[in-house]
Motif scaffolding. Structure first.
Motif, PDB file in Angstrom:
ATOM      1  N   GLU A  22     -47.725   0.306  -3.708  1.00 19.65           N
ATOM      2  CA  GLU A  22     -46.475   0.990  -3.380  1.00 19.65           C
ATOM      3  C   GLU A  22     -46.491   2.474  -3.722  1.00 19.65           C
ATOM      4  OE1 GLU A  22     -42.892   1.539  -1.802  1.00 19.65           O
ATOM      5  OE2 GLU A  22     -44.003  -0.320  -1.704  1.00 19.65           O
ATOM      6  N   PRO A  23     -46.314   3.339  -2.718  1.00 22.01           N
ATOM      7  CA  PRO A  23     -46.218   4.766  -3.009  1.00 22.01           C
ATOM      8  C   PRO A  23     -44.905   5.068  -3.732  1.00 22.01           C
ATOM      9  CG  PRO A  23     -45.906   4.362  -0.660  1.00 22.01           C
ATOM     10  CD  PRO A  23     -46.210   3.045  -1.301  1.00 22.01           C
ATOM     11  N   ILE A  24     -44.964   5.898  -4.763  1.00 21.37           N
ATOM     12  CA  ILE A  24     -43.794   6.238  -5.563  1.00 21.37           C
ATOM     13  C   ILE A  24     -43.358   7.652  -5.189  1.00 21.37           C
ATOM     14  CG2 ILE A  24     -42.889   6.482  -7.901  1.00 21.37           C
ATOM     15  CD1 ILE A  24     -45.254   4.657  -8.798  1.00 21.37           C
ATOM     16  N   ASN A  25     -42.138   7.758  -4.656  1.00 23.42           N
ATOM     17  CA  ASN A  25     -41.688   9.041  -4.114  1.00 23.42           C
ATOM     18  C   ASN A  25     -41.695  10.175  -5.140  1.00 23.42           C
ATOM     19  OD1 ASN A  25     -39.505   8.004  -5.498  1.00 23.42           O
ATOM     20  ND2 ASN A  25     -37.996   8.609  -3.979  1.00 23.42           N
ATOM     21  N   VAL A  26     -41.318   9.917  -6.373  1.00 21.76           N
ATOM     22  CA  VAL A  26     -41.263  11.001  -7.364  1.00 21.76           C
ATOM     23  C   VAL A  26     -42.648  11.467  -7.819  1.00 21.76           C
ATOM     24  CG1 VAL A  26     -38.955  10.368  -8.174  1.00 21.76           C
ATOM     25  CG2 VAL A  26     -40.962   9.434  -9.330  1.00 21.76           C
ATOM     26  N   PHE A  27     -43.679  10.761  -7.427  1.00 21.75           N
ATOM     27  CA  PHE A  27     -45.062  11.148  -7.746  1.00 21.75           C
ATOM     28  C   PHE A  27     -45.824  11.472  -6.460  1.00 21.75           C
ATOM     29  CE2 PHE A  27     -44.059   8.554 -11.556  1.00 21.75           C
ATOM     30  CZ  PHE A  27     -44.331   9.500 -12.525  1.00 21.75           C
ATOM     31  N   ASP A  28     -45.154  12.166  -5.560  1.00 26.30           N
ATOM     32  CA  ASP A  28     -45.774  12.575  -4.292  1.00 26.30           C
ATOM     33  C   ASP A  28     -46.363  11.399  -3.530  1.00 26.30           C
ATOM     34  OD1 ASP A  28     -45.145  15.307  -4.636  1.00 26.30           O
ATOM     35  OD2 ASP A  28     -46.927  15.578  -5.885  1.00 26.30           O
ATOM     36  N   TYR A  29     -45.678  10.266  -3.609  1.00 23.09           N
ATOM     37  CA  TYR A  29     -46.028   9.049  -2.866  1.00 23.09           C
ATOM     38  C   TYR A  29     -47.409   8.489  -3.224  1.00 23.09           C
ATOM     39  CZ  TYR A  29     -41.757  10.115  -0.487  1.00 23.09           C
ATOM     40  OH  TYR A  29     -40.436  10.366  -0.231  1.00 23.09           O
ATOM     41  N   LYS A  30     -47.800   8.697  -4.463  1.00 24.61           N
ATOM     42  CA  LYS A  30     -49.029   8.065  -4.966  1.00 24.61           C
ATOM     43  C   LYS A  30     -48.679   6.705  -5.554  1.00 24.61           C
ATOM     44  CE  LYS A  30     -51.668  12.157  -6.097  1.00 24.61           C
ATOM     45  NZ  LYS A  30     -51.088  13.324  -5.654  1.00 24.61           N
ATOM     46  N   ALA A  31     -49.602   5.768  -5.475  1.00 20.32           N
ATOM     47  CA  ALA A  31     -49.408   4.449  -6.075  1.00 20.32           C
ATOM     48  C   ALA A  31     -49.649   4.550  -7.585  1.00 20.32           C
ATOM     49  CB  ALA A  31     -50.369   3.427  -5.463  1.00 20.32           C
ATOM     50  N   ALA A  32     -49.073   3.624  -8.315  1.00 20.75           N
ATOM     51  CA  ALA A  32     -49.229   3.608  -9.775  1.00 20.75           C
ATOM     52  C   ALA A  32     -50.702   3.570 -10.166  1.00 20.75           C
ATOM     53  CB  ALA A  32     -48.482   2.418 -10.360  1.00 20.75           C
ATOM     54  N   GLU A  33     -51.478   2.790  -9.462  1.00 21.75           N
ATOM     55  CA  GLU A  33     -52.910   2.678  -9.746  1.00 21.75           C
ATOM     56  C   GLU A  33     -53.584   4.050  -9.680  1.00 21.75           C
ATOM     57  OE1 GLU A  33     -56.394  -0.320  -8.382  1.00 21.75           O
ATOM     58  OE2 GLU A  33     -55.161   0.480  -6.760  1.00 21.75           O
ATOM     59  N   ASP A  34     -53.227   4.839  -8.678  1.00 19.67           N
ATOM     60  CA  ASP A  34     -53.811   6.176  -8.528  1.00 19.67           C
ATOM     61  C   ASP A  34     -53.377   7.101  -9.658  1.00 19.67           C
ATOM     62  OD1 ASP A  34     -55.026   5.386  -6.109  1.00 19.67           O
ATOM     63  OD2 ASP A  34     -53.203   5.882  -4.990  1.00 19.67           O
ATOM     64  N   LEU A  35     -52.115   6.965 -10.072  1.00 17.32           N
ATOM     65  CA  LEU A  35     -51.622   7.793 -11.174  1.00 17.32           C
ATOM     66  C   LEU A  35     -52.368   7.481 -12.462  1.00 17.32           C
ATOM     67  CD1 LEU A  35     -47.839   7.546 -10.346  1.00 17.32           C
ATOM     68  CD2 LEU A  35     -49.275   9.583 -10.127  1.00 17.32           C
ATOM     69  N   VAL A  36     -52.565   6.218 -12.749  1.00 14.56           N
ATOM     70  CA  VAL A  36     -53.285   5.820 -13.956  1.00 14.56           C
ATOM     71  C   VAL A  36     -54.723   6.337 -13.897  1.00 14.56           C
ATOM     72  CG1 VAL A  36     -54.174   3.848 -15.256  1.00 14.56           C
ATOM     73  CG2 VAL A  36     -51.800   3.840 -14.444  1.00 14.56           C
ATOM     74  N   ALA A  37     -55.356   6.196 -12.741  1.00 12.05           N
ATOM     75  CA  ALA A  37     -56.741   6.642 -12.582  1.00 12.05           C
ATOM     76  C   ALA A  37     -56.879   8.157 -12.765  1.00 12.05           C
ATOM     77  CB  ALA A  37     -57.273   6.229 -11.212  1.00 12.05           C
ATOM     78  N   SER A  38     -55.809   8.894 -12.446  1.00 11.38           N
ATOM     79  CA  SER A  38     -55.879  10.351 -12.578  1.00 11.38           C
ATOM     80  C   SER A  38     -55.332  10.844 -13.920  1.00 11.38           C
ATOM     81  CB  SER A  38     -55.138  11.024 -11.422  1.00 11.38           C
ATOM     82  OG  SER A  38     -53.755  10.731 -11.477  1.00 11.38           O
ATOM     83  N   GLY A  39     -55.140   9.921 -14.876  1.00  5.28           N
ATOM     84  CA  GLY A  39     -54.726  10.307 -16.214  1.00  5.28           C
ATOM     85  C   GLY A  39     -53.228  10.514 -16.389  1.00  5.28           C
ATOM     86  N   ARG A  40     -52.422   9.966 -15.494  1.00  6.28           N
ATOM     87  CA  ARG A  40     -50.976  10.175 -15.561  1.00  6.28           C
ATOM     88  C   ARG A  40     -50.226   8.911 -15.993  1.00  6.28           C
ATOM     89  NH1 ARG A  40     -49.003  13.295 -10.362  1.00  6.28           N
ATOM     90  NH2 ARG A  40     -47.212  13.639 -11.729  1.00  6.28           N
TER      91      ARG A  40
END
Length: 82
Positions: A22-40
């Motif tokens: 699921e893309p998250i709108n407040v994180f520029d439509y990145k998925a949670a998995e991508d955010l975790v992988a990028s250190g966020r």
């Protein structure tokens, strides 16, 4: 992370789908998995905590997310739908 998502969505399986898909709108439509992988992960956890606390951008948006996740679930794992 998944425990907080599970509390929001009421299902471990829906939480996993949300995390990966699921893309998250407040994180520029990145998925949670991508955010975790990028250190966020810390930012993502704060976001989930704000949703749990009933902050804006939660229930109305997340209810729509839940519907989309159920549609993904039906497509990916039809045997899991009861």
């Amino acid at each position: 992370m998944l425990e907080a998502a599970e509390r929001l969505f009421g299902s471990e399986l829906l939480a996993q789908i949300w995390f990966h898909e699921e893309p998250i709108n407040v994180f520029d439509y990145k998925a949670a998995e991508d955010l975790v992988a990028s250190g966020r992960a810390a930012e993502l956890m704060l976001y989930l905590q704000s949703l749990e606390a009933g902050q804006p951008d939660n229930l109305q948006v997340e209810n729509g997310v839940k519907k989309r996740m159920v549609a993904i679930l039906v497509r990916l794992r039809p045997e899991a739908v009861f």
